[in-house]
Design an enzyme around this catalytic site. Structure first.
Site, PDB file in Angstrom:
ATOM      1  N   LYS A  89      -8.122  10.263  -0.236  1.00 58.02           N
ATOM      2  CA  LYS A  89      -7.366  10.179   1.024  1.00 58.02           C
ATOM      3  C   LYS A  89      -5.895  10.546   0.769  1.00 58.02           C
ATOM      4  CE  LYS A  89      -5.420   7.217   4.506  1.00 58.02           C
ATOM      5  NZ  LYS A  89      -5.060   5.877   4.950  1.00 58.02           N
ATOM      6  N   HIS A 113       0.832  -1.188   0.000  1.00 59.00           N
ATOM      7  CA  HIS A 113       0.000   0.000   0.000  1.00 59.00           C
ATOM      8  C   HIS A 113       0.881   1.258   0.000  1.00 59.00           C
ATOM      9  CE1 HIS A 113      -3.385   2.504   1.478  1.00 59.00           C
ATOM     10  NE2 HIS A 113      -2.459   3.056   2.246  1.00 59.00           N
ATOM     11  N   PHE A 122      -6.842   1.551   6.272  1.00 62.77           N
ATOM     12  CA  PHE A 122      -6.341   0.654   7.327  1.00 62.77           C
ATOM     13  C   PHE A 122      -6.218   1.449   8.633  1.00 62.77           C
ATOM     14  CE2 PHE A 122      -1.895   2.102   7.882  1.00 62.77           C
ATOM     15  CZ  PHE A 122      -1.819   2.982   6.826  1.00 62.77           C
ATOM     16  N   GLY A 123      -5.730   0.785   9.667  1.00 63.76           N
ATOM     17  CA  GLY A 123      -5.458   1.469  10.936  1.00 63.76           C
ATOM     18  C   GLY A 123      -6.703   2.139  11.511  1.00 63.76           C
ATOM     19  N   TYR A 124      -6.555   3.395  11.883  1.00 65.05           N
ATOM     20  CA  TYR A 124      -7.625   4.145  12.551  1.00 65.05           C
ATOM     21  C   TYR A 124      -8.586   4.810  11.552  1.00 65.05           C
ATOM     22  CZ  TYR A 124      -4.557   3.559  16.604  1.00 65.05           C
ATOM     23  OH  TYR A 124      -3.788   3.026  17.608  1.00 65.05           O
ATOM     24  N   ASP A 171       7.346   7.232   9.231  1.00 64.39           N
ATOM     25  CA  ASP A 171       6.731   6.788  10.479  1.00 64.39           C
ATOM     26  C   ASP A 171       5.563   7.722  10.768  1.00 64.39           C
ATOM     27  OD1 ASP A 171       7.127   4.696  12.509  1.00 64.39           O
ATOM     28  OD2 ASP A 171       7.184   6.376  13.897  1.00 64.39           O
ATOM     29  N   THR A 172       4.462   7.143  11.271  1.00 61.28           N
ATOM     30  CA  THR A 172       3.231   7.920  11.459  1.00 61.28           C
ATOM     31  C   THR A 172       2.687   7.721  12.854  1.00 61.28           C
ATOM     32  OG1 THR A 172       2.588   7.846   9.143  1.00 61.28           O
ATOM     33  CG2 THR A 172       0.800   8.065  10.709  1.00 61.28           C
ATOM     34  N   HIS A 216      -1.853  12.920   5.851  1.00 62.49           N
ATOM     35  CA  HIS A 216      -0.554  13.133   6.496  1.00 62.49           C
ATOM     36  C   HIS A 216       0.586  12.590   5.640  1.00 62.49           C
ATOM     37  CE1 HIS A 216      -2.760   9.545   7.390  1.00 62.49           C
ATOM     38  NE2 HIS A 216      -1.698   8.902   7.823  1.00 62.49           N
ATOM     39  N   ARG A 217       0.481  11.302   5.235  1.00 63.64           N
ATOM     40  CA  ARG A 217       1.575  10.695   4.467  1.00 63.64           C
ATOM     41  C   ARG A 217       1.664  11.345   3.082  1.00 63.64           C
ATOM     42  NH1 ARG A 217       0.716   6.216   6.425  1.00 63.64           N
ATOM     43  NH2 ARG A 217      -0.995   5.843   5.022  1.00 63.64           N
TER      44      ARG A 217
END
Ligand code: IMP
Length: 194
Positions: free
Chosen positions: A171, A11, A148-150, A68-69, A176-177
């Site tokens: 998205k 991803h 994914f994730g939150y 890193d996030t 952020h990324r």
């Protein structure tokens, strides 16, 4: 130009290739035969991103970058932050992490949160950091199945859909990324044109 991304996450690789364009070839860890567990033991996302990039640079001698996030929730004093992946224990599912987050936020009116990403680049031996963020709210129920994730509980500012309801293209444009990667792309493209 060739750059190794310190990840095998498909991803992330696809997202970075889409943002960085055709002039920059992105290789994965498998492409350089790296099957190591990359250390990330720092207490900031910037520290972790740089630790991962340095590991690859020092052990494989290649130009590389790592990201890193963390999700920072205002009413929890910035938690889970750098510990977002391991919030509910050593190997939690995304649902475990969200359940813990919602439990810790129960009764809290301030639902403000932000995702922050740090990308560390090591190019020709020089170190650089690029940062991106997106602000939003943590909602009280899961909505959507993308991402994914939150993502199912994160409602970005200015949108009615959670990150898990929005299509990936949208998205990636506001995330952020995505924002950190755009800064990296601008830097690399400027160098390329020199
Ligand atoms: P990583 O540094 O990219 O591995 O991200 C650490 C943790 O932050 C992940 O395990 C996810 O729980 C969370 N995370 C990172 N990026 C996102 C995202 O785009 N959406 C939702 N959660 C994310």
């Amino acid at each position: 130009m060739k750059l190794v991304l310190a990840s095998n996450n498909k991803h992330k690789l696809e997202e970075m290739r889409a943002i960085l364009g055709n002039d920059i070839e992105i290789l994965s860890l498998s492409d350089i035969n790296c099957h190591d567990e990359i250390p990330e033991e720092q207490d900031t996302i910037e520290g972790n991103a740089m630790q991962k990039a340095r590991y690859i640079h020092d052990n494989f001698g290649v130009d590389c970058f790592a990201d890193d996030t963390g999700l920072e929730v205002e009413c929890l004093g910035g938690e889970p932050g750098v510990y977002s992946a391991r919030y509910a224990g050593e190997h939690p599912t995304f649902a475990d992490n969200i359940a813990k987050l919602l439990a810790n936020m129960e009764g809290k009116e301030n639902r403000k949160a932000r995702f922050r990403t740090a990308i560390a680049l090591i190019l020709n031996g020089e170190e650089h950091i690029f940062e991106g963020e997106v602000n939003g709210q943590i909602i009280k129920e899961f909505r959507g199945h993308n991402g994914f994730g939150y993502d199912p509980v994160f409602l970005p500012d200015g949108f009615e859909e959670t990150f898990a309801e929005l299509p990936a293209e949208i998205k990636n444009k506001i995330s952020h990324r995505g924002n950190a990667a755009k800064k990296l792309a601008e830097y690399l493209n400027k160098l390329h044109k020199k």
